[in-house]
Design an enzyme around this catalytic site. Structure first.
Site, short mmCIF file in Angstrom:
data_model
loop_
_atom_site.label_atom_id
_atom_site.label_comp_id
_atom_site.label_asym_id
_atom_site.label_seq_id
_atom_site.Cartn_x
_atom_site.Cartn_y
_atom_site.Cartn_z
N GLU A 93 17.73 -22.73 -48.98
CA GLU A 93 17.74 -21.56 -49.88
C GLU A 93 16.73 -21.76 -51.01
O GLU A 93 16.06 -20.82 -51.44
CB GLU A 93 19.15 -21.34 -50.42
CG GLU A 93 20.10 -20.86 -49.31
CD GLU A 93 21.54 -20.77 -49.78
OE1 GLU A 93 22.08 -21.82 -50.18
OE2 GLU A 93 22.11 -19.68 -49.75
N GLU B 89 26.24 -23.88 -43.62
CA GLU B 89 27.44 -23.64 -44.44
C GLU B 89 28.65 -23.23 -43.62
O GLU B 89 29.78 -23.60 -43.92
CB GLU B 89 27.16 -22.56 -45.48
CG GLU B 89 26.32 -23.03 -46.66
CD GLU B 89 24.82 -22.96 -46.41
OE1 GLU B 89 24.39 -22.81 -45.24
OE2 GLU B 89 24.06 -23.05 -47.39
N1 CAA Z 1 26.42 -33.42 -50.36
C1 CAA Z 1 26.90 -34.62 -50.69
N2 CAA Z 1 26.77 -35.71 -49.93
C2 CAA Z 1 26.08 -35.58 -48.77
C3 CAA Z 1 25.55 -34.34 -48.37
C4 CAA Z 1 25.72 -33.22 -49.22
N3 CAA Z 1 25.22 -32.02 -48.93
N4 CAA Z 1 24.93 -34.52 -47.18
C5 CAA Z 1 25.07 -35.81 -46.87
N5 CAA Z 1 25.76 -36.46 -47.83
C6 CAA Z 1 26.09 -37.89 -47.88
C7 CAA Z 1 26.98 -38.35 -46.74
O1 CAA Z 1 28.33 -38.17 -47.06
C8 CAA Z 1 26.61 -39.81 -46.64
O2 CAA Z 1 27.27 -40.48 -47.67
P1 CAA Z 1 27.80 -41.98 -47.46
O3 CAA Z 1 26.59 -42.78 -47.11
O4 CAA Z 1 28.41 -42.31 -48.77
O5 CAA Z 1 28.80 -41.90 -46.35
C9 CAA Z 1 25.12 -39.82 -46.96
O6 CAA Z 1 24.88 -38.60 -47.68
C10 CAA Z 1 24.22 -39.84 -45.76
O7 CAA Z 1 24.62 -38.79 -44.87
P2 CAA Z 1 24.76 -39.03 -43.30
O8 CAA Z 1 25.50 -40.28 -43.04
O9 CAA Z 1 25.29 -37.77 -42.72
O10 CAA Z 1 23.22 -39.26 -42.92
P3 CAA Z 1 22.37 -38.67 -41.71
O11 CAA Z 1 20.99 -39.15 -41.95
O12 CAA Z 1 23.06 -38.92 -40.42
O13 CAA Z 1 22.38 -37.06 -41.89
C11 CAA Z 1 22.16 -34.94 -42.99
C12 CAA Z 1 21.79 -36.45 -42.99
C13 CAA Z 1 21.53 -34.26 -41.77
C14 CAA Z 1 21.61 -34.36 -44.27
C15 CAA Z 1 23.69 -34.78 -42.91
O14 CAA Z 1 24.27 -35.59 -43.90
C16 CAA Z 1 24.20 -33.38 -43.14
O15 CAA Z 1 24.22 -32.59 -42.23
N6 CAA Z 1 24.68 -33.10 -44.37
C17 CAA Z 1 25.33 -31.84 -44.71
C18 CAA Z 1 24.34 -30.75 -44.93
C19 CAA Z 1 25.05 -29.48 -45.29
O16 CAA Z 1 26.04 -29.08 -44.71
N7 CAA Z 1 24.50 -28.80 -46.31
C20 CAA Z 1 25.03 -27.55 -46.76
C21 CAA Z 1 25.84 -27.79 -47.98
S1 CAA Z 1 26.67 -26.33 -48.45
C22 CAA Z 1 25.56 -25.50 -49.40
O17 CAA Z 1 24.44 -25.88 -49.54
C23 CAA Z 1 26.16 -24.27 -50.02
C24 CAA Z 1 25.21 -23.39 -50.69
O18 CAA Z 1 24.79 -22.38 -50.16
C25 CAA Z 1 24.84 -23.63 -52.07
#
Ligand code: CAA
Length: 687
Positions: free
Chosen positions: A105, A125
């Site tokens: 975004e 999301e």
């Molecule tokens: N917020 C907080 N922590 C997050 C995060 C996020 N959005 N995304 C990842 N992390 C954290 C994980 O919990 C993990 O923490 P730990 O090491 O303490 O366990 C660390 O970051 C690394 O993450 P992964 O182990 O998942 O690492 P990866 O390399 O396998 O994957 C990734 C990376 C593809 C970014 C994956 O973490 C992911 O899909 N994250 C979620 C993304 C997501 O759903 N974003 C949307 C958020 S909602 C939003 O944005 C609402 C809005 O409109 C404002």
């Protein structure tokens, strides 16, 4: 000066980079830093344009999920993005890696987007029970059209850079360094445009069609329909009103129990990866070659897991015929994937070449990890592990795929119990995400670290559990299914029980699942246990009679349900009803009406109670580990967060009161409340 967002200069361009490891999530400090530095660039006389990028592997993974459910701290992400879009100086997004959720975004609010070749972009999301809440539903349709935006936002899957370019989301793909490419864009005099100034390409019928399709597939989930509402707003309302509508839908999803369940389901497997007692100082053993014993359904599926991850695997059988059959099944599975267009002929050959068939234990001498997937009998396992002890090199990890037998007893067949561990895969092993790793009394810490690491490498969700009958998953399954059977004995029909639980959100009901797994499996295990005079085994019932009649489930086209040729759709069967009626009559049970609430409560309370026992015994390290097992191995609805999370959300006091009431009414031993549950309720605490 912000510590998590940096301001640099390249000639007359300000380069603003987010630097908040591990994934550049947009927590409060990052939002404030971005807002401040965008303002600084506006006032900086030596700057004509801005490049926005991320340090490390991510552009930004979006909102900081850990802030959800807490009081919102200013500035809000929409405010930050609006400020970027309003900038009088062009802002170019240099998308260096993942741009997800709020991260994408942010990029959509920029005036031009350059993506690195390995970037991936998406609005996931919906997987967290949300809708994009920072303009994603309003800006994406302006770039990609309403139809594509609906597909992207309601599926939540990321697009690779090239697909994003084709969809109109990315303007250019960088060949080398993405910041350099963004600077090049500015050098060419390109300044981009404001996404808000574009019109939305939408057809009126698109929204009705999307709603109908989603209602069919998303079963009880609230946020996918809210996504469509928001995108419709983008197509029909002025920009700012559409943004306000999106925000209000976002906030209502944010407050929903489904969001809480899905966020729990996101963090729980990441938590499970951290095994108590196995710190980062414990290094896993090296695993470069693997042996699998048994080329049946499980062994073949396990071998595929390794071949798929590019790890060579020796597949051992005792008889040439069984080995050939196993290899043929593996090839047929790959061919089926190819028929769906998800694999090429060359890929099949590469993977088949990684699977080395063998009839000789000596071929396992060099393996770093051996996984036994042979017949479920202690005598058989003892033979195999005795042999492995003789042929395997020192330090090899010796794993068993047993789903019921004691790892400690199996380990006792070797002179190296510290190297023995359980790796319980779920059928079909090449598909199911869960890997229940089981540590015995003697299992060495580095062996535990190894199997958790292997889980990650082969794309599984690993959970470490302890030894007990059925471990975590099947032990709870057994308790839940026993209750499902009791409900039928008392008067419910199998289809009524299945419907109550699929309405609750399960992918399949317990009886349809039993038909899929095969009624013969449980029946044979019960028969063995009865022969051994096991006092814990259930008395024979109508399920045993079905199996005795050769009704094993889907594979014989008749089990609890019947099946038309070539179909997996369960059809209620009068023959089963008659067997159930005969069983009730023989037991002197007068059937009564059972309602849906009772079915759900009895099955769910029983699961929570058994889970509490498992926790108390230390078989699972945390309640969320139990949730991970059920979410990834048993089709538990993710939006409910797992059985333990559900119990907590429902109220542990209500769960306990229900358990006590069922105990008073039914009097059976399993309905005794777990002491841990009683203690937590008395202390007003959660798991
Ligand atoms: N917020 C907080 N922590 C997050 C995060 C996020 N959005 N995304 C990842 N992390 C954290 C994980 O919990 C993990 O923490 P730990 O090491 O303490 O366990 C660390 O970051 C690394 O993450 P992964 O182990 O998942 O690492 P990866 O390399 O396998 O994957 C990734 C990376 C593809 C970014 C994956 O973490 C992911 O899909 N994250 C979620 C993304 C997501 O759903 N974003 C949307 C958020 S909602 C939003 O944005 C609402 C809005 O409109 C404002």
């Amino acid at each position: 000066m912000s510590e998590v967002v940096h301001y640099g200069r390249q000639g007359r361009v300000a380069v603003i980079s987010i630097d908040s490891p591990p994934v550049n999530a947009l927590g409060q400090a990052v939002r404030q830093g971005l807002l401040d530095l965008i303002a600084r660039a506006q006032g900086d006389d030596e700057v004509d344009a801005v490049v926005l990028t991320g340090k490390g592997k991510a552009f930004s993974a979006g909102a900081d999920i850990r802030e959800f459910g807490k009081p919102a701290l200013p500035p809000s992400l929409p405010d930050v993005i609006n400020a970027i879009e309003a900038s009088g100086k062009p802002v170019i997004a240099a998308i260096n890696g993942v741009a997800l959720g709020g991260g994408l975004e942010l990029a959509l609010g920029c005036h031009y987007r350059v993506a690195g070749p390995f970037a991936s972009l998406g609005l996931p999301e919906v997987k967290l029970g949300l809708i994009p809440g920072a303009g994603g539903t309003v800006r994406l349709p302006r770039l990609a059209g309403a139809r594509a935006a609906i597909d992207i936002i309601t599926a939540g899957d990321p697009l690779k850079a090239e697909a994003a370019e084709a969809a109109g989301i990315v303007d250019r793909i960088a060949e080398g360094d993405v910041v350099a490419a963004a600077l090049q864009v500015l050098e060419e005099g390109v300044t981009g445009r404001r996404t808000r100034d574009l019109a939305v390409d939408a057809k009126a019928e698109t929204f009705a069609e999307a709603r109908a399709a989603i209602a069919k597939r998303s079963r009880g989930l609230v946020s996918p329909l809210a996504c469509v509402d928001a995108i419709e707003g983008a197509a029909t309302l002025p920009f700012d009103e559409a943004l306000a509508k999106e925000r209000s839908l976002f906030l209502s999803c944010l407050a929903s129990p489904q969001r809480a369940g899905l966020v729990h389901a996101f963090f729980a497997p990441r938590e499970a990866a951290k095994v108590p007692g196995i710190g980062p100082d414990v290094k896993p053993r090296k695993v470069e070659t693997v042996g699998v014993i048994g080329a049946g359904t499980m062994g073949g599926g396990i071998a595929m897991c390794f071949a798929n991850a590019d790890i060579p695997v020796t597949l051992l059988e005792m008889k040439a015929e069984a080995l050939e059959r196993g290899l043929a099944t593996i090839r047929a599975n790959y061919e089926a994937t190819r028929a769906k267009g998800r694999m090429t002929a060359e890929e099949i050959e590469t993977r088949m070449a990684l699977i080395r068939p063998s009839l000789d234990y000596a071929d396992l001498a060099g393996a770093d990890l051996v996984i036994e997937a042979a017949f479920e009998s202690m005598a058989v396992k003892h033979d195999i592990f005795g042999t492995l002890d003789l042929v395997c090199k020192p330090g090899a990890v010796l794993a068993t795929n047993t789903s019921t037998l004691s790892i400690d007893e199996i380990a006792a067949a070797t002179g190296r119990p510290q190297d023995v561990v359980g790796m319980h895969f779920f059928s079909p092993a090449n598909v199911m995400k869960l890997l229940e790793n089981v540590r015995g009394k003697a299992t060495a810490p580095d062996v535990q670290a190894t199997v958790m690491e292997v889980a990650r490498r082969i794309g599984k969700v690993g959970v470490m559990v302890g030894v007990c009958y059925g471990f975590v998953g099947n032990r709870i399954l057994h308790a839940r299914n026993r209750e499902a059977i009791a409900l039928v004995n008392e008067g419910a029909s199998p289809q009524q029980v299945d419907k109550a639980l699929t309405d609750f959100g399960f992918a399949m009901g317990p009886f349809a699942t039993s038909d899929l797994a095969g009624l013969d499996v449980g029946w044979r295990i019960r028969e063995e246990r009865r022969k051994a005079n096991d006092p814990e085994v259930d008395a024979p019932n109508w399920l045993d009679t079905l199996a005795e009649k050769g009704r094993f489930g889907q594979k014989t086209r008749a089990g609890i349900y019947r099946y038309e040729a070539g179909s997996r759709a369960p059809i209620p069967d009068a023959e089963t009803d008659a067997l159930i009626a005969a069983y009730r009559a023989a037991q002197g049970i007068a059937p009564r009406a059972v309602d849906e609430t009772e079915i759900v409560e009895r099955c769910m309370f029983m699961m929570v109670n058994e889970g509490a026992r498992i926790l108390e015994e230390g078989i699972a390290a945390r309640a969320s580990d139990i949730d991970v097992v059920w979410l990834n191995g048993y089709g538990f609805p993710a939006f409910r967060g797992g059985p333990m999370f559900w119990g907590q959300q429902h109220g542990l006091d209500r769960v306990l009161a229900g358990i006590d009431a069922f105990h008073a009414r039914l009097g059976t031993k399993p309905w005794q409340a777990a002491p841990l549950l009683r203690r937590l309720v008395a202390e007003g605490r959660g798991f």
